[in-house]
Design a protein around this motif. Structure first.
Motif, short mmCIF file in Angstrom:
data_model
loop_
_atom_site.label_atom_id
_atom_site.label_comp_id
_atom_site.label_asym_id
_atom_site.label_seq_id
_atom_site.Cartn_x
_atom_site.Cartn_y
_atom_site.Cartn_z
N UNK A 173 26.08 -4.72 45.54
CA UNK A 173 26.49 -5.19 44.21
C UNK A 173 26.75 -6.69 44.21
N UNK A 174 27.72 -7.14 45.04
CA UNK A 174 28.05 -8.56 45.07
C UNK A 174 28.93 -8.88 46.27
N UNK A 175 29.23 -10.18 46.41
CA UNK A 175 30.12 -10.64 47.47
C UNK A 175 31.56 -10.63 46.97
N UNK A 176 32.47 -10.15 47.80
CA UNK A 176 33.89 -10.21 47.47
C UNK A 176 34.46 -11.55 47.94
N UNK A 177 34.11 -11.96 49.16
CA UNK A 177 34.46 -13.27 49.70
C UNK A 177 33.39 -13.60 50.74
N UNK A 178 33.68 -14.55 51.64
CA UNK A 178 32.64 -14.98 52.58
C UNK A 178 32.17 -13.90 53.53
N UNK A 179 33.02 -12.93 53.88
CA UNK A 179 32.56 -11.93 54.84
C UNK A 179 32.83 -10.49 54.39
N UNK A 180 33.03 -10.30 53.08
CA UNK A 180 33.16 -8.93 52.55
C UNK A 180 32.28 -8.79 51.31
#
Length: 171
Positions: free
Chosen positions: A140-147
């Motif tokens: 779906x999308x990025x939550x932050x840089x590594x999630x």
């Protein structure tokens, strides 16, 4: 005798010894490239940003024909040896290294989000590694840089799940 253009070669390192191998290769006068990413380490309710290798267990050496002494390269502290197929050590194409270097920011690391954005678009099919099982899902999308947020089908329902980027494989 004129030396030909230098080529990049991948070198395997011992586990978590990329920095040690890099330091020893640099002491020997080799041009070394060890791309890094910044990620979050979470432990005991603390989160900190740490630098990690983009390719754990591998670094790159830029070598001319006269520098390709594979015995010396393989016996360097922290290293296992060049990536090889029988006696052949294939060079890494320059465009691959250039493609990695162009993604580095001013701090010298590659933001995972930009790397992931190049690989994943919303709606892409992915596989999430959960222990010894793998579950297919939709990015779906990025939550932050590594999630990232992935849509998984669990008990016949599609649920958005936040998971570490490292657990994802592009299907």
């Amino acid at each position: 005798m004129q030396e030909t253009k230098k080529k990049w070669f991948a070198v395997r390192t011992k586990p978590r010894q990329e920095e040690i191998a890099t330091m020893h290769y640099m002491r020997q006068g080799f041009a070394v490239y060890a791309p890094k990413v910044q990620s979050m380490r979470r432990h005991a309710r603390k989160a900190e940003k740490v630098m990690r290798p983009l390719f754990p267990g591998y670094i790159f050496l830029n070598l001319g024909d006269t520098e390709q002494d594979w015995t010396a390269i393989g016996s360097t502290i922290g290293a296992i040896g060049p990536v090889r197929f029988n006696d052949y050590c294939p060079p890494v194409p320059d465009w691959v290294i250039a493609g990695i270097q162009v993604r580095e920011n001013d701090s010298g690391y590659i933001p995972l989000k930009s790397l992931g954005a190049a690989m994943m678009k919303s709606g892409a099919k992915v596989t999430v590694a959960l222990g010894d099982k793998e579950i297919d899902g939709i990015f779906l999308n990025f939550r932050d840089e590594d999630r990232v947020v992935v849509l998984l089908t669990i008990l016949q329902r599609q649920l958005p799940v936040v998971t570490p980027l490292a657990k994802l494989k592009v299907a």
